[in-house]
Scaffold this active site. Structure first.
Site, PDB file in Angstrom:
ATOM      1  N   LEU A 108       0.831  -1.212   0.000  1.00  0.00           N
ATOM      2  CA  LEU A 108       0.000   0.000   0.000  1.00  0.00           C
ATOM      3  C   LEU A 108       0.864   1.260   0.000  1.00  0.00           C
ATOM      4  O   LEU A 108       0.389   2.324  -0.392  1.00  0.00           O
ATOM      5  CB  LEU A 108      -0.940  -0.014   1.212  1.00  0.00           C
ATOM      6  N   HIS A 148       6.503  -9.675   5.079  1.00  0.00           N
ATOM      7  CA  HIS A 148       6.391  -8.332   4.484  1.00  0.00           C
ATOM      8  C   HIS A 148       6.129  -7.284   5.586  1.00  0.00           C
ATOM      9  O   HIS A 148       6.755  -6.219   5.591  1.00  0.00           O
ATOM     10  CB  HIS A 148       5.258  -8.373   3.450  1.00  0.00           C
TER      11      HIS A 148
END
Ligand code: GNR
Ligand code: NI
Length: 172
Positions: free
Chosen positions: A96, A137
Site C-alpha cells: 500500500l 512483508h
C-alpha cells in the site's frame, strides 16, 4: 475508529524508520490497531504496519479473508520471526506504500512468528503460503525494509525514481 492517510514512496524518511517495540498492550495500542484495521480494509489491503500510517511502533494488523467472507482480523504487537523454513517460495507482492507496483519476491515458504496478541498474551503462530509472505512483508516494514529491497537494484531504482518524479510533478 479513524481512517488515517497511508504513507507512500517517495517518503523514505518515514518508511525507512525502525519501529520501536510497544511496552504493553494497552488501550492506546488497541485504539491504534483499530485505526490501522479500518485504514487497511478501506485501502483495501491484507496487512498493514503502523509505520505505514506514520507511527513507528512494532504493530501489525492482518486479514487474509476474501471479499464476502466473514472478516477475521489479526492483531500483532512486537512480532518476531523465530524460525523460517529452508524452502523458499515466490509470490507476487504489492504494498500500500508503493501503489500500483507488483513484483515477484522470493522468501522462506514457512515461518514461525512470536508476538503479543490483542490481550497482550505471548503467542506463536506457524504460517505458510500467503500468510507467511504477508507476515514477513509486515515485519520487514517494522525494520524499515520494503519489498522492493528484495528485488533487483535496477528494478528498485526504477520504482524509486518513478515515485520521486511523480511527486515533483504534483501527481502524488
Ligand atoms: O495488501 C497487501 N497485499 C500483499 C500482497 C502480497 C504480498 C504482501 C502484501 S501486503 C499488502 C499490504 C501492505 O502493504 N502491507 O504492508
Ligand atoms: Ni507493505
Amino acid at each position: 475508529m479513524t481512517l488515517r492517510p497511508i504513507i507512500t514512496l517517495p517518503d523514505e524518511k518515514t518508511l525507512r524508520e525502525v519501529s520501536k517495540p510497544v511496552t504493553a498492550v494497552d488501550p492506546s495500542v488497541r485504539n491504534l490497531w483499530d485505526d490501522m484495521l479500518e485504514t487497511m480494509y478501506r485501502a483495501p489491503g491484507i496487512g498493514l504496519a503502523a509505520i505505514q500510517i506514520g507511527v513507528p511502533r512494532r504493530l501489525v494488523v492482518l486479514d487474509l479473508t476474501k471479499d464476502g467472507e466473514e472478516k477475521k482480523p489479526m492483531f500483532l504487537a512486537n512480532p518476531e520471526i523465530v524460525w523460517s523454513s529452508e524452502t523458499q517460495s515466490d509470490y507476487e507482492e504489492g504494498c500500500l506504500s508503493i501503489p500500483d507496483y507488483y513484483e515477484m519476491v522470493t522468501r522462506p515458504s514457512e515461518v514461525k512468528v512470536r508476538y503479543l496478541d490483542r490481550q497482550g498474551n505471548a503467542t506463536e503462530l506457524q504460517a505458510s503460503g500467503l500468510m507467511a509472505t504477508c507476515l514477513q512483508h509486515e515485519i520487514d516494514h517494522l525494520n524499515g525494509v520494503l519489498f522492493i529491497d528484495h528485488i533487483s537494484r535496477l528494478k528498485r531504482e526504477r520504482v524509486l525514481k518513478k515515485f520521486t518524479k511523480a511527486q515533483k510533478l504534483g501527481k502524488l
